[in-house]
Design a protein around this motif. Sequence first.
Motif, mmCIF file in Angstrom:
data_model
loop_
_atom_site.group_PDB
_atom_site.id
_atom_site.type_symbol
_atom_site.label_atom_id
_atom_site.label_comp_id
_atom_site.label_asym_id
_atom_site.label_seq_id
_atom_site.Cartn_x
_atom_site.Cartn_y
_atom_site.Cartn_z
ATOM 1 N N GLU A 1 0.749 -1.164 -0.053
ATOM 2 C CA GLU A 1 0.020 -0.172 -0.010
ATOM 3 C C GLU A 1 1.125 1.209 -0.165
ATOM 4 O O GLU A 1 2.141 1.207 0.388
ATOM 5 N N ASN A 2 0.231 2.454 -0.150
ATOM 6 C CA ASN A 2 0.898 3.714 0.101
ATOM 7 C C ASN A 2 1.582 3.805 1.557
ATOM 8 O O ASN A 2 0.772 3.535 2.341
ATOM 9 N N GLY A 3 2.661 3.873 1.357
ATOM 10 C CA GLY A 3 3.198 4.214 2.838
ATOM 11 C C GLY A 3 3.764 2.714 3.447
ATOM 12 O O GLY A 3 4.128 2.858 4.545
ATOM 13 N N ALA A 4 3.645 1.873 2.524
ATOM 14 C CA ALA A 4 4.279 0.440 3.059
ATOM 15 C C ALA A 4 5.867 0.099 3.507
ATOM 16 O O ALA A 4 6.173 -0.381 4.299
ATOM 17 N N GLY A 5 6.335 1.097 2.705
ATOM 18 C CA GLY A 5 7.900 1.090 2.936
ATOM 19 C C GLY A 5 8.824 0.873 1.691
ATOM 20 O O GLY A 5 9.747 0.545 1.592
ATOM 21 N N LYS A 6 8.138 0.889 0.573
ATOM 22 C CA LYS A 6 8.691 0.308 -0.788
ATOM 23 C C LYS A 6 10.026 1.338 -1.109
ATOM 24 O O LYS A 6 10.957 1.192 -1.243
ATOM 25 N N SER A 7 9.386 2.498 -1.072
ATOM 26 C CA SER A 7 10.648 3.832 -1.456
ATOM 27 C C SER A 7 11.491 3.610 -0.513
ATOM 28 O O SER A 7 12.659 3.960 -0.798
ATOM 29 N N THR A 8 11.229 3.687 0.965
ATOM 30 C CA THR A 8 12.236 3.696 1.845
ATOM 31 C C THR A 8 13.096 2.445 1.763
ATOM 32 O O THR A 8 14.362 2.822 1.894
ATOM 33 N N LEU A 9 12.644 1.457 1.549
ATOM 34 C CA LEU A 9 13.534 0.106 1.049
ATOM 35 C C LEU A 9 14.402 0.368 0.321
ATOM 36 O O LEU A 9 15.789 0.212 0.091
ATOM 37 N N TYR B 1 13.923 6.970 -9.159
ATOM 38 C CA TYR B 1 13.309 7.249 -7.895
ATOM 39 C C TYR B 1 11.888 7.470 -8.317
ATOM 40 O O TYR B 1 11.516 7.978 -9.315
ATOM 41 N N GLN B 2 11.176 7.239 -7.404
ATOM 42 C CA GLN B 2 9.653 7.735 -7.634
ATOM 43 C C GLN B 2 9.439 9.172 -7.871
ATOM 44 O O GLN B 2 8.685 9.506 -8.960
ATOM 45 N N GLU B 3 10.100 10.046 -7.224
ATOM 46 C CA GLU B 3 9.913 11.384 -7.666
ATOM 47 C C GLU B 3 11.341 11.717 -8.382
ATOM 48 O O GLU B 3 12.257 11.889 -8.035
ATOM 49 N N SER C 1 5.268 -0.791 -8.376
ATOM 50 C CA SER C 1 4.115 -0.517 -9.465
ATOM 51 C C SER C 1 2.780 -0.700 -8.586
ATOM 52 O O SER C 1 2.834 -1.703 -7.782
ATOM 53 N N HIS C 2 2.029 0.295 -8.847
ATOM 54 C CA HIS C 2 0.654 -0.069 -8.230
ATOM 55 C C HIS C 2 -0.414 -0.581 -9.405
ATOM 56 O O HIS C 2 -1.651 -0.820 -9.245
ATOM 57 N N PHE C 3 0.260 -0.787 -10.610
ATOM 58 C CA PHE C 3 -0.688 -1.357 -11.587
ATOM 59 C C PHE C 3 -0.417 -2.760 -11.648
ATOM 60 O O PHE C 3 0.544 -3.198 -12.380
ATOM 61 N N LEU D 1 5.829 12.263 3.547
ATOM 62 C CA LEU D 1 4.918 11.273 3.113
ATOM 63 C C LEU D 1 5.253 10.375 1.948
ATOM 64 O O LEU D 1 5.983 11.092 1.201
ATOM 65 N N SER D 2 4.744 9.202 2.014
ATOM 66 C CA SER D 2 4.953 8.559 0.887
ATOM 67 C C SER D 2 4.459 9.218 -0.367
ATOM 68 O O SER D 2 3.448 9.868 -0.077
ATOM 69 N N GLY D 3 4.863 8.762 -1.682
ATOM 70 C CA GLY D 3 4.233 9.490 -2.855
ATOM 71 C C GLY D 3 2.904 9.433 -2.892
ATOM 72 O O GLY D 3 2.230 10.220 -3.475
ATOM 73 N N GLY D 4 2.472 8.184 -2.746
ATOM 74 C CA GLY D 4 0.818 8.322 -3.013
ATOM 75 C C GLY D 4 -0.029 9.011 -1.938
ATOM 76 O O GLY D 4 -0.856 9.486 -2.131
ATOM 77 N N ASN D 5 0.450 8.945 -0.832
ATOM 78 C CA ASN D 5 -0.128 9.816 0.210
ATOM 79 C C ASN D 5 -0.116 11.253 -0.082
ATOM 80 O O ASN D 5 -0.782 12.136 0.433
HETATM 81 N N1 LIG Z 1 12.144 11.570 4.992
HETATM 82 C C1 LIG Z 1 10.852 11.027 5.723
HETATM 83 N N2 LIG Z 1 10.578 11.521 7.016
HETATM 84 C C2 LIG Z 1 9.734 10.806 7.799
HETATM 85 N N3 LIG Z 1 9.038 10.178 7.478
HETATM 86 C C3 LIG Z 1 9.268 9.369 6.311
HETATM 87 C C4 LIG Z 1 10.139 9.915 5.331
HETATM 88 N N4 LIG Z 1 10.110 9.103 4.075
HETATM 89 C C5 LIG Z 1 9.249 8.172 4.368
HETATM 90 N N5 LIG Z 1 8.785 8.352 5.646
HETATM 91 C C6 LIG Z 1 7.428 7.664 5.996
HETATM 92 O O1 LIG Z 1 7.725 6.226 6.119
HETATM 93 C C7 LIG Z 1 6.583 5.504 5.432
HETATM 94 C C8 LIG Z 1 7.194 4.609 4.287
HETATM 95 O O2 LIG Z 1 7.184 5.600 3.112
HETATM 96 P P1 LIG Z 1 7.438 5.035 1.768
HETATM 97 O O3 LIG Z 1 7.658 6.314 0.988
HETATM 98 O O4 LIG Z 1 8.514 4.292 1.876
HETATM 99 O O5 LIG Z 1 6.252 4.239 1.122
HETATM 100 P P2 LIG Z 1 6.007 3.903 -0.257
HETATM 101 O O6 LIG Z 1 5.732 2.184 0.162
HETATM 102 O O7 LIG Z 1 7.012 4.081 -1.214
HETATM 103 O O8 LIG Z 1 4.261 4.450 -0.680
HETATM 104 P P3 LIG Z 1 3.888 4.834 -2.025
HETATM 105 O O9 LIG Z 1 3.273 3.634 -2.611
HETATM 106 O O10 LIG Z 1 2.943 5.905 -1.609
HETATM 107 O O11 LIG Z 1 5.080 5.538 -2.822
HETATM 108 C C9 LIG Z 1 5.602 6.401 5.449
HETATM 109 O O12 LIG Z 1 4.654 6.518 6.351
HETATM 110 C C10 LIG Z 1 6.201 7.800 5.191
HETATM 111 O O13 LIG Z 1 5.373 8.736 5.823
#
Ligand SMILES: Nc1ncnc2c1ncn2[C@@H]1O[C@H](COP(=O)(O)OP(=O)(O)OP(=O)(O)O)[C@@H](O)[C@H]1O
Lengths: 338, 499, 319
Positions: free
Chosen positions: B36-44, B83-85, B195-197, B396-400
């Motif tokens: 989901e949005n905010g699951a942590g994909k981009s962070t990983l 990157y996503q952005e 991807s979300h598709f 926030l995560s991209g979707g959020n």
């Molecule tokens: N720089 C940051 N500072 C604080 N919190 C962050 C930061 N980057 C990400 N987060 C938090 O970490 C969590 C995971 O975010 P992440 O971007 O990894 O989500 P995602 O899986 O890529 O979502 P999306 O599908 O929306 O892109 C979210 O709750 C986000 O708010």
Amino acid sequence: MHGTLKRLAPQLIALATLIALVSVFYPGFLSVSLNDGRLVGPVVDVLKRSAPVALLAVGMTLVIATRGIDLSVGATMAICGAVAAYAVSAGYGLPVAMLLAIGAGLLAGLWNGCLVAIVGVQPFVATLILMTAGRGIAQLITEGRILTFTDPAFAFLGSGNLLGLPMPTWIWICVAVLTTLLMRRTALGLLIEAIGINRRASALAGVNAVVLLIAVYMAMGFCAALAGLVVTADIRGADANNAGLWLELDAILAVVIGGNSLLGGRFSIAASVIGALIIQTISIGIRLAGFPSEYNLLIKAVLVVVILVLQSPRFGTEWHYWRQQLQFKRLREGKIAK
Amino acid sequence: MLLSIRSLTKSFPGTKALDGVDFDLRSGEVHALLGENGAGKSTLIKCLTGAYQRNAGTIALDGAEIEPQSSGEAQELGIGTVYQEVNLLPNLTVAQNLLFGRELRRFGLIDSRAMRAAAQEMLGDYGLDINVDRDLGGYSVAIRQIVAIARAVALSGKVLILDEPTASLDAREVQMLFTVVRRLRDRGLGVIFVSHFLDQVFDLSDRVTVLRNGRHVVTTETAALTRMTLIEHMLGRTLQDEVLHNPPPDRGKREKMLEFSGFGRRAVVEPFDLVIGKGEVVGLAGLLGSGRTESAELLFGLRATQSGEARDQNGKLDLSGPRAAIAQGFGFAPEDRKLDGIVADLSIRENIILGLQARRGWMRPIPRAEQNRLADSYIKRLDIRTSGKEKRVGELSGGNQQKVVLARWLAMNPRFLILDEPTRGIDVGAHAEILHLVHELVEQGMSLLVISSELDELMAVSNRVIVLRDRCHVAELVGHEISGESIMRAIASTEEKVE
Amino acid sequence: MKFNKLLTSAAVLAISAGAAFAEGEVIGFSQIGSESGWRAAETTLTRNQAEERGYQLQFSDAQQRQENQIAALRSFIAQGVDAILIAPVVATGWDSVLQEAKEAEIPVVLLDRMVDSDPSLYLTAVGSNLVHEGEVAGKWLAEAVGDKPCRIVELQGTTGSSPAIDRKKGFEQGIAGHANLTIVQSQTGDFTRSLGKEVMESFLQSENGGKDICALYAHNDDMAVGAIQAIKEAGLKPGEDILIVSIDAVPDIFKAMADGEANATVELTPNMAGPAFDALEAFWANGTVPAKFIQTESKLYTQADNPAGEYEARKGLGY
Ligand SMILES: Nc1ncnc2c1ncn2[C@@H]1O[C@H](COP(=O)(O)OP(=O)(O)OP(=O)(O)O)[C@@H](O)[C@H]1O
Ligand SMILES: [Mg+2]
């Protein structure tokens, strides 16, 4: 309230440390005495002498919040001081002189604002124009000399006292407080921050970026006019060559010491004003400590660098990291000991 | 094993974005990373490339532990990332962006002719033939995305990471991208694909890993999954109707609300007529560069029109700029959320009320209690995943982030809202929520203009679809005429008008 | 307008061609600019002097730019003026244009500042001796104080500038041998009135509210004027409680002296043109080559020298 204090903590700590440091070299730094109704002491001097930079810093904070910069404020000060001195010596009363000076400041701001917001010139370049031309304009008004006056009411602005404190102190405190209220009790602060962070997105959301930008530069002009009035009143003369010279840099420095980002966005006027106090404390402290003039700039530069480094986010993160590591270690050692 | 990640942990103040996640990547596979949005994909991904410093865990590439400190170091290790952005430099030309850091030199000087040729060849793989000497910032989001992909592909020797690369591409470019990815996979690269598709996931990936709330949920062969089970893994619950397959009921002849006639601007969009009914949803379809976003920008006053006028039942409308359009009850949620949407350093609350506040004027600040109420209600309605409404939107995560932009416009309650790629980067669950919301709004009488590269989405919401080709409005499909096939046909058709 | 001027100067040239020394000499004057009151006064006095002597002055304001000055000099040479006065904005870079003047046989006189070129390229330079000025101030103070112990505070000019260095050195020479005179504080006031005031406030602060200060020496009058205000605001009497001596002799210090608030000033005369014209006339008359440096007088003014009158005489000069 708690948030405000947290925001101001680095500046307050820097100021306190600085005062402690100065007190080592000049033990009487914090002593204040009452001398026929007026407070005297180094601290009062700091509060009085920081007026020009503090006033400029208030306006500069807003300009920088919009991701801009105003290099012309020193020259604007000179113009406004010259206008006021000219008006007073031509026999107009203080109110008229002040109105004219403030009008000149607003006009300077309008010019800068239009260049930035409508023509789209980069703020640095746009305000550079008035920075170079402004002093010439001021010299035209004073005809190249120090235009002196004797009007006691005008002089009172610079060296008078009210309830024990110097007038310049009251002026900058009022301006800082009123501007802060104006920003935070209305939506202006938020809108200014928004255009500073992302002008495109804000404009698309309906924020009137053009008008706001012009208004901010005019507010800067207003602050510069007051600063010009204060320095002119202080020496009872308009010194077009020297009034406000390089003060734009001190004002920018004050804003930066105040922890405001030059990239715009979130701002704190209070922090900038404390930045101005820090700068003035350094200047007066060095003088009282009696270091030779040759070292003044060097000492000032070193102190400023130290303050900025201590405030930098990078340093903050590192510090946070090491503290965590230390706590970790202690915890583990504690566990083992048990 | 090409890449192996063990118990990766990353926390931000107030959030544990990753909590002991394991992840393996084989060479020669496309591995989808879902959640989901905010699951942590981009962070990983950012921890992997050194854009973020992890709190704990190990990462090994070809069996050797790696510790990249920046994307640059990751690139040197053979890890290329989109990157996503998209983070390219808009002030440099396309060629300079593509070859940044690897400029071609001749006698020590930059050889711009060779650079141009190399850049054109790199883009050729994606069927893109553009002037590579122009500044990147002048091109659309989709082109910027392709440039970012081309650059990353060229840089990845071992691993290619794609974080929602297809969010603003349409079907044709997606296929071209997939061809390139498959070729790389066959050469033995490992590809991480976010991807979300879900269709694309099933189409391209060999294996899938799902994250939820920063935790590893499952890793499995894609072939072993059904769409339903995959969604269940992602959301932790079943989804009733994933996509609504019927547009809002069309109650016959509807009241005419807005009428644009002869709107156009040379070299942007040919003059077009458009009538919008009350409570009607009009979709805009077309290929990349067909003039969809440009049409919307004309309607919202972002670009000045050279011809045409707009009227409603009370007469002519002034649409000289965004503020004027907003005063007329228009709204426009833009495509590029980073550049035109979010104000990253402001909080979620402030971002949501920004438009409302601008419309009320600076002298009448929205009371704090009201701001909180609005923010809370939209966080809930759009399911914005955050640790609180005071969090910076940039965190926030991209979707959020996308949801916050939508919330800002919904809070203004416009009578005519333009949504440009409204669900870009939004997960399946939230996607359904948003479509529900669209239906609700329409029920309340709001009219919508929806631009989307996703035909399914258009079909699900539109009462009417207008098709653009080469900056011309070429076709209009109404009610039961709307189908994926008919839209595709109109897009591809070479006839002047399909009626 | 310009054309007219050219015509007249051509006519003047034609008339004066035969005579070696005649009325109506054309003088080109390249001034730095008008960055200070003193500079404005120098311009006014040069004009006055030229008028008194019946010269025709071609004035050019360089606005602080050397290239403007070089251009002005070239145009003077092209016009064939009889002499050139120049207050050079910088010291270097004059060789070629001075050489051109020399080849055109036009004498050049430097005013108030020096250049690094070979002395053979100009006729002479008129200027003051900065060290001497400081010395005059110091000697006056030593005499005025007598044998009493005296703590002196000093307001320096801009740190590192040659007037600041030389005036400090001169003053120290002036009070040398008087052990009762000590400089206890010395800080820069940047030659400005406002910093003069600000720094004086600090001096007063650190010297027991000013009660321990016996005298102030300021490197220019402007700083002294600022300091006087600070002293007054601190509740002391400038000129009595604290003796004040400074340099330059601008009108405002005479006003202060007339009010009894300042004690002495050493003149840096803005009349550099007077000695310059004297030298030129001697040169034209019988080819007398002057010394390469003509030092102007550093005259001391005290409250006894009719400060009110001096103020009146000077206030119209553009200070
Ligand atoms: N720089 C940051 N500072 C604080 N919190 C962050 C930061 N980057 C990400 N987060 C938090 O970490 C969590 C995971 O975010 P992440 O971007 O990894 O989500 P995602 O899986 O890529 O979502 P999306 O599908 O929306 O892109 C979210 O709750 C986000 O708010
Ligand atoms: Mg993401």
